[in-house]
Design a protein around this motif. Structure first.
Motif, PDB file in Angstrom:
ATOM      1  N   GLY A 151       2.863 -33.283  73.716  1.00  0.00           N
ATOM      2  CA  GLY A 151       2.796 -34.884  74.281  1.00  0.00           C
ATOM      3  C   GLY A 151       2.731 -36.168  72.782  1.00  0.00           C
ATOM      4  N   PRO A 152       1.578 -37.256  73.079  1.00  0.00           N
ATOM      5  CA  PRO A 152       1.198 -37.867  71.901  1.00  0.00           C
ATOM      6  C   PRO A 152       0.533 -37.289  71.265  1.00  0.00           C
ATOM      7  CG  PRO A 152       1.489 -39.475  74.160  1.00  0.00           C
ATOM      8  CD  PRO A 152       1.523 -37.657  74.769  1.00  0.00           C
ATOM      9  N   ALA A 153      -0.754 -36.614  71.795  1.00  0.00           N
ATOM     10  CA  ALA A 153      -1.831 -35.885  70.773  1.00  0.00           C
ATOM     11  C   ALA A 153      -1.007 -34.430  70.191  1.00  0.00           C
ATOM     12  CB  ALA A 153      -2.783 -34.834  71.849  1.00  0.00           C
ATOM     13  N   THR A 154       0.233 -33.968  70.529  1.00  0.00           N
ATOM     14  CA  THR A 154       1.086 -32.906  69.508  1.00  0.00           C
ATOM     15  C   THR A 154       1.634 -33.561  69.077  1.00  0.00           C
ATOM     16  OG1 THR A 154       0.990 -31.402  72.363  1.00  0.00           O
ATOM     17  CG2 THR A 154       2.420 -31.003  70.281  1.00  0.00           C
ATOM     18  N   ALA A 155       2.218 -34.446  69.025  1.00  0.00           N
ATOM     19  CA  ALA A 155       2.977 -35.292  67.852  1.00  0.00           C
ATOM     20  C   ALA A 155       2.215 -35.844  66.902  1.00  0.00           C
ATOM     21  CB  ALA A 155       3.976 -36.034  68.812  1.00  0.00           C
ATOM     22  N   GLY A 156       0.901 -36.447  67.315  1.00  0.00           N
ATOM     23  CA  GLY A 156      -0.001 -36.261  65.770  1.00  0.00           C
ATOM     24  C   GLY A 156      -0.345 -35.748  65.156  1.00  0.00           C
ATOM     25  N   ILE A 208      -7.487 -36.421  77.187  1.00  0.00           N
ATOM     26  CA  ILE A 208      -7.482 -38.016  77.849  1.00  0.00           C
ATOM     27  C   ILE A 208      -5.800 -38.032  78.050  1.00  0.00           C
ATOM     28  CG2 ILE A 208      -9.682 -38.243  76.885  1.00  0.00           C
ATOM     29  CD1 ILE A 208      -7.540 -41.077  74.912  1.00  0.00           C
ATOM     30  N   THR A 209      -5.373 -37.823  77.885  1.00  0.00           N
ATOM     31  CA  THR A 209      -3.051 -37.952  77.537  1.00  0.00           C
ATOM     32  C   THR A 209      -2.946 -37.014  79.150  1.00  0.00           C
ATOM     33  OG1 THR A 209      -2.538 -36.435  76.224  1.00  0.00           O
ATOM     34  CG2 THR A 209      -3.011 -38.772  75.521  1.00  0.00           C
ATOM     35  N   ASP A 210      -3.734 -36.633  79.547  1.00  0.00           N
ATOM     36  CA  ASP A 210      -3.032 -35.801  80.624  1.00  0.00           C
ATOM     37  C   ASP A 210      -2.963 -36.994  81.977  1.00  0.00           C
ATOM     38  OD1 ASP A 210      -3.673 -34.130  82.949  1.00  0.00           O
ATOM     39  OD2 ASP A 210      -3.215 -32.663  81.813  1.00  0.00           O
ATOM     40  N   PRO A 211      -2.347 -36.734  82.252  1.00  0.00           N
ATOM     41  CA  PRO A 211      -1.933 -37.880  83.340  1.00  0.00           C
ATOM     42  C   PRO A 211      -3.435 -37.397  84.408  1.00  0.00           C
ATOM     43  CG  PRO A 211       0.070 -36.545  82.985  1.00  0.00           C
ATOM     44  CD  PRO A 211      -0.989 -35.807  82.619  1.00  0.00           C
ATOM     45  N   ASN A 262      -1.311 -45.967  78.213  1.00  0.00           N
ATOM     46  CA  ASN A 262      -0.777 -46.849  77.257  1.00  0.00           C
ATOM     47  C   ASN A 262      -0.119 -45.772  76.223  1.00  0.00           C
ATOM     48  OD1 ASN A 262       0.839 -49.551  76.078  1.00  0.00           O
ATOM     49  ND2 ASN A 262      -0.595 -48.543  74.195  1.00  0.00           N
ATOM     50  N   MET A 263      -0.158 -44.577  76.162  1.00  0.00           N
ATOM     51  CA  MET A 263       0.098 -43.243  75.518  1.00  0.00           C
ATOM     52  C   MET A 263       1.690 -42.992  76.328  1.00  0.00           C
ATOM     53  SD  MET A 263      -2.986 -41.870  73.052  1.00  0.00           S
ATOM     54  CE  MET A 263      -1.362 -41.521  71.817  1.00  0.00           C
ATOM     55  N   LEU A 264       0.923 -42.987  77.599  1.00  0.00           N
ATOM     56  CA  LEU A 264       2.213 -42.143  78.138  1.00  0.00           C
ATOM     57  C   LEU A 264       3.465 -43.027  78.889  1.00  0.00           C
ATOM     58  CD1 LEU A 264      -0.313 -40.205  80.613  1.00  0.00           C
ATOM     59  CD2 LEU A 264       1.312 -39.384  78.588  1.00  0.00           C
ATOM     60  N   PRO A 265       4.341 -42.688  79.309  1.00  0.00           N
ATOM     61  CA  PRO A 265       5.921 -42.889  79.497  1.00  0.00           C
ATOM     62  C   PRO A 265       5.303 -44.121  81.423  1.00  0.00           C
ATOM     63  CG  PRO A 265       6.430 -40.958  79.642  1.00  0.00           C
ATOM     64  CD  PRO A 265       4.873 -40.964  79.161  1.00  0.00           C
ATOM     65  N   ILE A 266       4.400 -45.090  81.609  1.00  0.00           N
ATOM     66  CA  ILE A 266       4.832 -44.976  82.658  1.00  0.00           C
ATOM     67  C   ILE A 266       5.237 -46.053  83.531  1.00  0.00           C
ATOM     68  CG2 ILE A 266       2.171 -44.715  82.294  1.00  0.00           C
ATOM     69  CD1 ILE A 266       1.511 -47.455  83.177  1.00  0.00           C
ATOM     70  N   ASN A 267       5.520 -45.955  84.722  1.00  0.00           N
ATOM     71  CA  ASN A 267       6.346 -47.324  85.572  1.00  0.00           C
ATOM     72  C   ASN A 267       4.993 -48.218  85.710  1.00  0.00           C
ATOM     73  OD1 ASN A 267       7.015 -48.431  87.675  1.00  0.00           O
ATOM     74  ND2 ASN A 267       8.812 -47.089  88.625  1.00  0.00           N
ATOM     75  N   TYR A 268       4.973 -49.010  85.485  1.00  0.00           N
ATOM     76  CA  TYR A 268       4.874 -50.851  85.943  1.00  0.00           C
ATOM     77  C   TYR A 268       4.611 -51.150  87.076  1.00  0.00           C
ATOM     78  CZ  TYR A 268       3.871 -50.593  80.444  1.00  0.00           C
ATOM     79  OH  TYR A 268       3.355 -49.546  79.448  1.00  0.00           O
ATOM     80  N   ALA A 269       5.065 -50.758  88.270  1.00  0.00           N
ATOM     81  CA  ALA A 269       5.083 -50.875  88.823  1.00  0.00           C
ATOM     82  C   ALA A 269       4.585 -50.474  90.018  1.00  0.00           C
ATOM     83  CB  ALA A 269       6.438 -51.430  89.801  1.00  0.00           C
ATOM     84  N   GLY A 270       3.839 -49.401  89.569  1.00  0.00           N
ATOM     85  CA  GLY A 270       3.444 -48.702  90.102  1.00  0.00           C
ATOM     86  C   GLY A 270       2.076 -48.264  89.833  1.00  0.00           C
ATOM     87  N   LEU A 271       1.741 -49.008  88.423  1.00  0.00           N
ATOM     88  CA  LEU A 271       0.518 -49.333  87.987  1.00  0.00           C
ATOM     89  C   LEU A 271       0.106 -50.725  88.507  1.00  0.00           C
ATOM     90  CD1 LEU A 271      -2.119 -48.957  85.543  1.00  0.00           C
ATOM     91  CD2 LEU A 271      -0.704 -50.022  84.372  1.00  0.00           C
ATOM     92  N   ALA A 272       0.530 -51.419  88.893  1.00  0.00           N
ATOM     93  CA  ALA A 272       0.449 -53.158  89.483  1.00  0.00           C
ATOM     94  C   ALA A 272       0.539 -52.608  91.246  1.00  0.00           C
ATOM     95  CB  ALA A 272       1.374 -53.833  89.280  1.00  0.00           C
ATOM     96  N   LEU A 273       1.102 -51.749  91.446  1.00  0.00           N
ATOM     97  CA  LEU A 273       0.700 -51.393  93.036  1.00  0.00           C
ATOM     98  C   LEU A 273      -1.423 -50.547  92.786  1.00  0.00           C
ATOM     99  CD1 LEU A 273       3.629 -49.992  94.591  1.00  0.00           C
ATOM    100  CD2 LEU A 273       2.315 -51.981  95.109  1.00  0.00           C
ATOM    101  N   MET A 274      -1.333 -49.702  92.123  1.00  0.00           N
ATOM    102  CA  MET A 274      -2.588 -49.453  92.046  1.00  0.00           C
ATOM    103  C   MET A 274      -3.705 -50.304  91.758  1.00  0.00           C
ATOM    104  SD  MET A 274      -2.464 -45.829  90.171  1.00  0.00           S
ATOM    105  CE  MET A 274      -4.084 -45.146  89.991  1.00  0.00           C
ATOM    106  N   LEU A 275      -3.257 -51.137  90.891  1.00  0.00           N
ATOM    107  CA  LEU A 275      -4.661 -52.448  90.785  1.00  0.00           C
ATOM    108  C   LEU A 275      -4.896 -53.286  91.894  1.00  0.00           C
ATOM    109  CD1 LEU A 275      -3.548 -53.105  86.533  1.00  0.00           C
ATOM    110  CD2 LEU A 275      -5.652 -51.754  87.129  1.00  0.00           C
ATOM    111  N   LEU A 276      -3.409 -53.705  92.637  1.00  0.00           N
ATOM    112  CA  LEU A 276      -3.657 -54.109  93.724  1.00  0.00           C
ATOM    113  C   LEU A 276      -4.196 -53.456  94.385  1.00  0.00           C
ATOM    114  CD1 LEU A 276      -3.230 -56.256  95.097  1.00  0.00           C
ATOM    115  CD2 LEU A 276      -0.212 -55.573  96.048  1.00  0.00           C
ATOM    116  N   GLY A 277      -4.148 -52.050  94.731  1.00  0.00           N
ATOM    117  CA  GLY A 277      -4.759 -51.268  95.767  1.00  0.00           C
ATOM    118  C   GLY A 277      -6.608 -51.329  95.058  1.00  0.00           C
ATOM    119  N   ILE A 278      -6.943 -51.219  94.552  1.00  0.00           N
ATOM    120  CA  ILE A 278      -9.019 -51.474  93.874  1.00  0.00           C
ATOM    121  C   ILE A 278      -8.559 -52.560  93.856  1.00  0.00           C
ATOM    122  CG2 ILE A 278      -9.471 -51.272  91.494  1.00  0.00           C
ATOM    123  CD1 ILE A 278      -7.334 -48.739  90.557  1.00  0.00           C
TER     124      ILE A 278
END
Length: 466
Positions: free
Chosen positions: A43-48, A264-267, A309-325
């Motif tokens: 992952g990102p930490a390994t690459a760094g 922390i980059t573990d999903p 931000n370091m992981l390949p996320i779906n922003y629609a999914g993130l928006a739904l999560m924030l809406l739910g919260i």
């Protein structure tokens, strides 16, 4: 005296050199072989970590870098970063799948192909380099189909074709990438393509016979002996003659920053940090001045957002999560069943859609999603239980709370006067006549005037008590 001082200085210098990490195989020694260990998902930490380690190896002018691999794969973006760093390295990089029982699957296969020399320990394997897209089929793998008689069709020419345009693009790009690496290093490009299209795998001995790797070694010492005298081409077209037979082996361990990022980059960890942050802010807003929930919540929320931000996320999914919260927060302050249920549905759907890929080690656990949803449901149940008790309990404020209170008569004339109750002086009325000091009971309240009545059995000493 001067002789003694000179002897002390020489002894101190010798001790410093003896205990210095630079001289202990990790210093500026051209005959040093430095090991970079990649364990677990990439992952990102390994690459760094790999980028920093290669830079340090270059600073210390190491003879060779051993990139020890034991990975199930990982993110394609991080894998490409590592491949680019290996190709640009001015220090020869030896890929080594080790120890026995280890594997270099998926992204690990690409990295092994990129190294200047590829080696494996006995009892290891590599391959299964098929790109995986979340929710999609495995590209290139035969899918079972039946004929009219219900038998499997095994000879269909279309069975190895990707099922849609997106998987075809991913497959062809992966094939082109690994074939270019194989041709650059003079290794078996046909099997590399097979590893991508058909998820093929090989053992160490089979990989050596197929010209996928260069050698098999039981340990790093044996590896250095076998590569001694080989000529490799490094970045810029420069050739390097390896002299590694008597090289001293050292390790380049990841720093605490890389280790912290790998956590922390573990999903699942990023998901939990996000939840803790939101809960902390909710509790802080519900009880201002608590401070601790707000501080902890803010830190966790920022760490969680940084990891996402370091992981390949779906922003629609993130928006739904924030809406739910957000809906859940509204539910906590203004309880209604519809808003709470809508928040839970939006949150669960968003969590399911959050990550674009399903790479090994970067899947969001269903247990984590289920526990988070259960926590939301549990808190909503607690809120509704508290609301129900509050509605069934006696009134705490307002006119209803005044009914039944005891009051002491301060003065009375005709049918009006003043009484003392709850620490306050009230104007009162009644159809009865009372004497100062007599205890009465509040029957009702009209505007700011209490309607009182006689309450037998009370004395003046009980004034103001219920």
């Amino acid at each position: 005296m001067q002789t003694v001082q000179a002897t002390l200085v020489a002894a101190i210098a010798a001790a410093a050199l003896a205990f210095s990490p630079l001289s202990a195989a990790t210093g500026e020694n051209s005959r040093a072989a430095l090991i970079i260990s990649v364990d677990g998902a990439i992952g990102p930490a390994t690459a760094g970590y790999v980028k920093d380690a290669l830079a340090k190896a270059n600073e210390r002018r190491a003879e060779v870098v051993i990139l020890r691999l034991n990975t199930p794969g990982g993110l394609a973006t991080s894998m490409r970063e590592i491949v680019a760093d290996v190709l640009a390295s001015s220090i020869p990089v030896v890929g080594y799948v080790s120890p026995s029982g280890a594997h270099a699957a998926s992204a690990g296969t690409y990295i092994l192909y990129a190294t200047h020399i590829a080696a494996m320990a006995p009892g290891t394997n590599l391959g299964a380099a098929t790109p995986v897209q979340i929710g999609g089929p495995v590209p290139g793998l035969p899918s079972k189909s039946t004929d009219k008689d219900g038998k499997d069709k095994k000879d269909s020419a279309q069975q190895t074709e990707p099922t849609d345009a997106m998987t075809a693009k991913m497959t062809n790009d992966a094939v082109a990438s690994i074939r270019s690496l194989a041709e650059l290093r003079g290794r078996n490009a046909d099997w590399a393509e097979k590893a991508v299209r058909e998820a093929a795998s090989l053992s160490a001995s089979a990989a050596l016979q197929a010209n996928v790797i260069d050698l098999i070694a039981r340990n790093p010492t044996e590896l250095l002996k076998q590569i001694d005298g080989r000529v490799v081409e490094i970045a810029g077209g420069e050739t390097r003659h390896l002299a590694t037979k008597d090289a001293t082996i050292g390790a380049l361990d990841p720093g605490w920053i890389s280790q912290f990022l790998s956590v922390i980059t573990d999903p699942n960890v990023a998901f939990i940090l996000l939840l803790v942050g939101v809960y902390g802010l909710i509790f802080e807003f519900a009880s201002p001045g608590a401070i601790a929930p707000g501080v902890v919540g803010t830190i966790c929320l920022l760490l969680g957002l940084y990891a996402l931000n370091m992981l390949p996320i779906n922003y629609a999914g993130l928006a739904l999560m924030l809406l739910g919260i957000a809906l859940f927060t509204i539910e906590a302050f203004t309880p209604t069943a519809i808003v709470g249920i809508g928040g839970i549905i939006a949150f669960v759907l968003g969590a399911m859609m959050l990550f674009k890929v399903e790479a090994p080690g970067y899947r969001l656990s269903w247990w984590v999603i289920g526990i988070a949803a259960a926590m939301f449901i549990g808190l909503i149940v607690v809120i509704f239980s508290s609301l129900r008790r509050a509605r069934k309990g006696p009134a705490r404020v307002g006119a209803q709370a005044m009914r039944g209170l005891s009051a002491e008569v301060l003065d009375w004339a005709d049918r009006e006067g003043h009484v003392f109750t709850q620490g306050e002086r009230w104007q009162a009325r009644s159809a009865e006549a009372f004497r100062p000091g007599e205890m009465v009971e509040v029957a009702s309240i009209m505007d700011l005037t209490l309607m009182v009545r006689r309450r037998p059995g009370l004395t003046a000493g009980e004034g103001g008590a219920r």
